[in-house]
Every structure is written in C-alpha cells, then in structure tokens.
Design a protein around this motif. Sequence first.
Motif, PDB file in Angstrom:
ATOM      1  N   UNK A   1       0.852  -1.183   0.000  1.00 30.49           N
ATOM      2  CA  UNK A   1       0.000   0.000   0.000  1.00 30.49           C
ATOM      3  C   UNK A   1       0.893   1.240   0.000  1.00 30.49           C
ATOM      4  N   UNK A   2       0.661   2.139  -0.954  1.00 35.60           N
ATOM      5  CA  UNK A   2       1.432   3.378  -1.027  1.00 35.60           C
ATOM      6  C   UNK A   2       0.487   4.535  -0.695  1.00 35.60           C
ATOM      7  N   UNK A   3       0.524   5.032   0.545  1.00 39.15           N
ATOM      8  CA  UNK A   3      -0.397   6.106   0.939  1.00 39.15           C
ATOM      9  C   UNK A   3      -0.050   7.444   0.303  1.00 39.15           C
ATOM     10  N   UNK A   4      -0.956   8.389   0.429  1.00 38.89           N
ATOM     11  CA  UNK A   4      -0.823   9.704  -0.222  1.00 38.89           C
ATOM     12  C   UNK A   4       0.465  10.426   0.141  1.00 38.89           C
ATOM     13  N   UNK A   5       0.891  10.300   1.394  1.00 39.44           N
ATOM     14  CA  UNK A   5       2.033  11.083   1.864  1.00 39.44           C
ATOM     15  C   UNK A   5       3.386  10.479   1.489  1.00 39.44           C
ATOM     16  N   UNK A   6       3.403   9.374   0.733  1.00 40.88           N
ATOM     17  CA  UNK A   6       4.663   8.700   0.392  1.00 40.88           C
ATOM     18  C   UNK A   6       5.513   9.528  -0.567  1.00 40.88           C
ATOM     19  N   UNK A   7       6.820   9.590  -0.272  1.00 44.21           N
ATOM     20  CA  UNK A   7       7.743  10.223  -1.219  1.00 44.21           C
ATOM     21  C   UNK A   7       8.563   9.123  -1.890  1.00 44.21           C
ATOM     22  N   UNK A   8       9.381   9.496  -2.848  1.00 43.28           N
ATOM     23  CA  UNK A   8      10.101   8.507  -3.652  1.00 43.28           C
ATOM     24  C   UNK A   8      11.020   7.633  -2.810  1.00 43.28           C
ATOM     25  N   UNK A   9      11.726   8.231  -1.867  1.00 44.71           N
ATOM     26  CA  UNK A   9      12.661   7.448  -1.045  1.00 44.71           C
ATOM     27  C   UNK A   9      11.909   6.423  -0.194  1.00 44.71           C
ATOM     28  N   UNK A  10      10.739   6.799   0.335  1.00 45.84           N
ATOM     29  CA  UNK A  10       9.975   5.851   1.158  1.00 45.84           C
ATOM     30  C   UNK A  10       9.401   4.723   0.299  1.00 45.84           C
ATOM     31  N   UNK A  11       9.058   5.023  -0.955  1.00 46.73           N
ATOM     32  CA  UNK A  11       8.562   3.977  -1.866  1.00 46.73           C
ATOM     33  C   UNK A  11       9.679   2.983  -2.177  1.00 46.73           C
ATOM     34  N   UNK A  12      10.881   3.491  -2.484  1.00 41.98           N
ATOM     35  CA  UNK A  12      12.035   2.619  -2.731  1.00 41.98           C
ATOM     36  C   UNK A  12      12.256   1.698  -1.539  1.00 41.98           C
ATOM     37  N   UNK A  13      12.243   2.285  -0.360  1.00 44.79           N
ATOM     38  CA  UNK A  13      12.526   1.531   0.859  1.00 44.79           C
ATOM     39  C   UNK A  13      11.455   0.467   1.101  1.00 44.79           C
ATOM     40  N   UNK A  14      10.186   0.843   0.910  1.00 41.68           N
ATOM     41  CA  UNK A  14       9.090  -0.091   1.166  1.00 41.68           C
ATOM     42  C   UNK A  14       9.100  -1.262   0.180  1.00 41.68           C
ATOM     43  N   UNK A  15       9.430  -0.997  -1.081  1.00 46.00           N
ATOM     44  CA  UNK A  15       9.496  -2.072  -2.084  1.00 46.00           C
ATOM     45  C   UNK A  15      10.534  -3.116  -1.665  1.00 46.00           C
ATOM     46  N   UNK A  16      11.669  -2.670  -1.171  1.00 43.51           N
ATOM     47  CA  UNK A  16      12.712  -3.596  -0.715  1.00 43.51           C
ATOM     48  C   UNK A  16      12.277  -4.335   0.544  1.00 43.51           C
TER      49      UNK A  16
END
Length: 299
Positions: free
Chosen positions: A87-102
């Motif tokens: 789940x990628x919430x509204x407040x996600x930035x690019x670095x947090x998306x990279x981190x969460x995918x890993x």
Amino acid sequence: MCFVINLSQPLEPQGPFDIIVHKLSDVIVEAEHDDRSQQLLVNFKKYTSAHPSTVILDPLPAMTQLLDRFVSYRIMNWHICSPPYLEVPSESDLSSIHRAVKEHNLSFPLLCKTRVAHGSLSHEMSLIFGESCLADVRPPCILQSFVNHGAVLHKVFVVGDKHFCVERPSLKNFPAGPCDRKTIFFNSQQVSKPESSSDLNALDEKMPCLPSPRSEALAALVKELRAQLGMALFGVDVIVNINTHTMTVIDLNIFPGYEGVPQFFSSLLDHIRALLDSGAGAADPQGPSSCEPPSASSI
C-alpha cells in the motif's frame, strides 16, 4: 412488482419495498467531494434505517470495502493466494517507496493500481520494470508483484450461491526481475475486453495452454469470499501462475457488468426469491453482515 427508485425524491411515498437492489457505487465515491451525492446517501440510509425489514442487496458497508483497494487487498491477503503487494499512501515520497518495495520483497515488474477501485480511473494502471521508474508511481496506490499467467484472465462473476467463470484476454508474460524498460501505462479494461487485440495481451512466444482453475477450487474461493465480504453480487479476477499452475486472485470487483453471463438475470431473480422466501438479508446465509443499506435503485 419491479420498478426504479428515484433517489432524488423522498423514498417513503415510493415504498414500501421488500428488497432493494442497488448499484450506488458511483454515488458512494462521489459523496467524498459532492454535496448532492452525500445527501442522496443520507436520505437512503435514513429510509433503510427506518425500515429494517427491507432487504438490501448488497449492504452499504460491505460494498464500501470493495471501493478501496487498500481494504480489499487486505481481505485477499487472509486465506487467499494473491501476489505480494504494497500500500502506497498519499504522503509517500520517492525514497519511502524505494525503501518499502525492498522491505516487502516485491519483485519486478510491478503493477501499479489506483487506490479507488471503481470508476474509469480505476482501470488506469502501469507496469513498472525497475527502481529507476518508481518515480512514475502516483500515490495513493497499490504496488503488486506481476505474475506471468499466459495472457489469460478468468473473471468469476458471483450471484448469490451461484458463480460463472468467463475467460478474457490479459497481460502477456514479461521477463522476471528488474530491467531498464520504460514504464508501460495502460487501461486494464481495454486490454481485457472480450475481443481485445493489443500488443500487451499478445504472447511473444508459443506456450502450452495453462489449465483452467478447477471448479471445486473456484467454488471454495467464492464461498470463502462471500463469508468474508458479506456480499452476494461481486466479481473476482483470477489468473493461473505459469510456473506453479497455482490459482491466484489479483482483484475483487464491486457489482461487475456480468458481460458474457447469459444466466445473470435468471440467477439474480432466483437469488431474490430465495432471500424473500427465507426472510434473510443479502449477505452470505452462513454469516449475514450487519448492515446499512447500499445505494442505488430498483425492485
């Protein structure tokens, strides 16, 4: 006697109703930002609260959960085989998306789907092939590991205790693992139309036909979902993994179009008769969901 309810007018003079079959999913979504839609829902809830004996098909709270992919994917994740997702919430930035995918061990390519699971925008999706293209993600959304399935989608349409499986085109196979390929943006409805002819659903190689999901497995899946959802009218998108031949659920759909199901109306009438004869609610007979009314109109 069957007729259409006019939600813009007081419901009391139009009743009484034994059962209301609705598809107010559009109104529910629009009510988040539209005063008129909010008022329609308020009026409808007020009427159904005052008439608890009226059967609602399907209950509003049950319907609402399928309008949010964050919620429906959590349901799929309980006891049902489904691909890993994030789940990628509204407040996600690019670095947090990279981190969460890993952290979630998602594998490329990734399917990106909107959080809202209804309306034209819900069909706008993308295939992301590597970390460099995660900048194309537009939160809030779902990221789901793509599973190769031989470009075949099995759409399961549920009507009460009956279900029908219709085969449709789907996305072709892609090499597993990250690569430098640019993000592919597409409309899932266009790819999976019955007569769709697209580069995205044309297999690049000859491959043996995959087995269709076993009828007993589909029946068990539908029974499980009816109990979890408390609904009688919904759809399930199923694929078969080309490597493991495992039946995998990739999406749940609220009151689908039932295209390709010639028995739909007779099955719906059979279900309505059964509900009225038993005096039961619209939810699964094994566990009716507590409820408020759903929205929209008829019978």
